[in-house]
Design an enzyme around this catalytic site. Sequence first.
Site, PDB file in Angstrom:
ATOM      1  N   ALA A   1       0.822  -1.209   0.000  1.00 58.19           N
ATOM      2  CA  ALA A   1       0.000   0.000   0.000  1.00 58.19           C
ATOM      3  C   ALA A   1       0.856   1.259   0.000  1.00 58.19           C
ATOM      4  CB  ALA A   1      -0.906   0.017   1.231  1.00 58.19           C
ATOM      5  N   CYS A   2       0.344   2.290  -0.694  1.00 57.52           N
ATOM      6  CA  CYS A   2       0.949   3.625  -0.619  1.00 57.52           C
ATOM      7  C   CYS A   2      -0.162   4.637  -0.835  1.00 57.52           C
ATOM      8  CB  CYS A   2       2.062   3.797  -1.650  1.00 57.52           C
ATOM      9  SG  CYS A   2       1.460   3.972  -3.338  1.00 57.52           S
ATOM     10  N   GLY A   3       0.180   5.873  -1.011  1.00 63.08           N
ATOM     11  CA  GLY A   3      -0.832   6.926  -1.097  1.00 63.08           C
ATOM     12  C   GLY A   3      -1.721   6.863  -2.325  1.00 63.08           C
TER      13      GLY A   3
ATOM     14  N   ALA B   1      -1.320   4.239  -4.939  1.00 63.48           N
ATOM     15  CA  ALA B   1      -1.342   2.898  -5.547  1.00 63.48           C
ATOM     16  C   ALA B   1      -0.795   2.887  -6.961  1.00 63.48           C
ATOM     17  CB  ALA B   1      -2.749   2.288  -5.528  1.00 63.48           C
TER      18      ALA B   1
ATOM     19  N   ALA C   1      -3.505   3.218   0.527  1.00 65.83           N
ATOM     20  CA  ALA C   1      -3.530   3.009   1.975  1.00 65.83           C
ATOM     21  C   ALA C   1      -4.964   3.003   2.508  1.00 65.83           C
ATOM     22  CB  ALA C   1      -2.704   4.093   2.659  1.00 65.83           C
TER      23      ALA C   1
END
Lengths: 91, 153
Positions: free
Chosen positions: A7-9, A11, A40
């Site tokens: 996950a990240c801010g 995607a 996220a």
Amino acid sequence: MKKILVACGTAIATSTVVAKKLEDMLKARGLDVRIDQCKASEVPSKAAAYDLVVSTTEVDGTAGKPIVRTLSFLTGIGIDADVEKIVGLLS
Amino acid sequence: MGQLLHGVDDTIFLPRLAASSDRAVIEALAAALGDHVLPSFVGAALAREKRSPTGLPFPDVAVAIPHAEPEHVARPAIVVASLASPVKFRQMGSPRATVDAALVVMPALSSKEQAGAALASLIQSLQDARIRAALAAAATADEMRAAVEGGGR
């Protein structure tokens, strides 16, 4: 096959880099994993279907699944220790 | 063309950009992307940075990687800027912490399959302290390109 959610801010950019590096490092250890990416904000609703969450940022819950929060797959700093931890959590 | 450009039409180098804030840096880099991005890109990148900051605490030369969602991108490109003076960006994953970014990379990605490899190889290059130092010291766009493609040698 073990499944990892990265996950990240957004995607797209960050999690793509993390997923690629993670996959390479786990493959080098003979671990075949499936890696999917998400934002996220999607982790709480998606994590239940995975064995582990790896995130570069804060998440609001992982449905009880273990999470490794790290920037090491971007900066390279501490990456070996994180891979050890991830291998441990998957076994 | 080196590995940096794999899968991406254009890599734009901006040496010694003078900017006083993370917002000014994001605006300047989005402007440098020109018609690679839609007019909505800059606002989306500013909102993304606020919601989910992108400062990366590399030792010596910190790097920020502000970006926006693919729907704001027309054609993929990456801007790599060095800053005349470091600018504070909030740290990815730890928004109460800041990094003094001397390098800023703004990827404009339209699909992760297409452009993810380019960003991944650029980030991999930035893990090399010699490449970070060479990029930060470069005076011209050509020197910056040589710093990345020459592997810091």
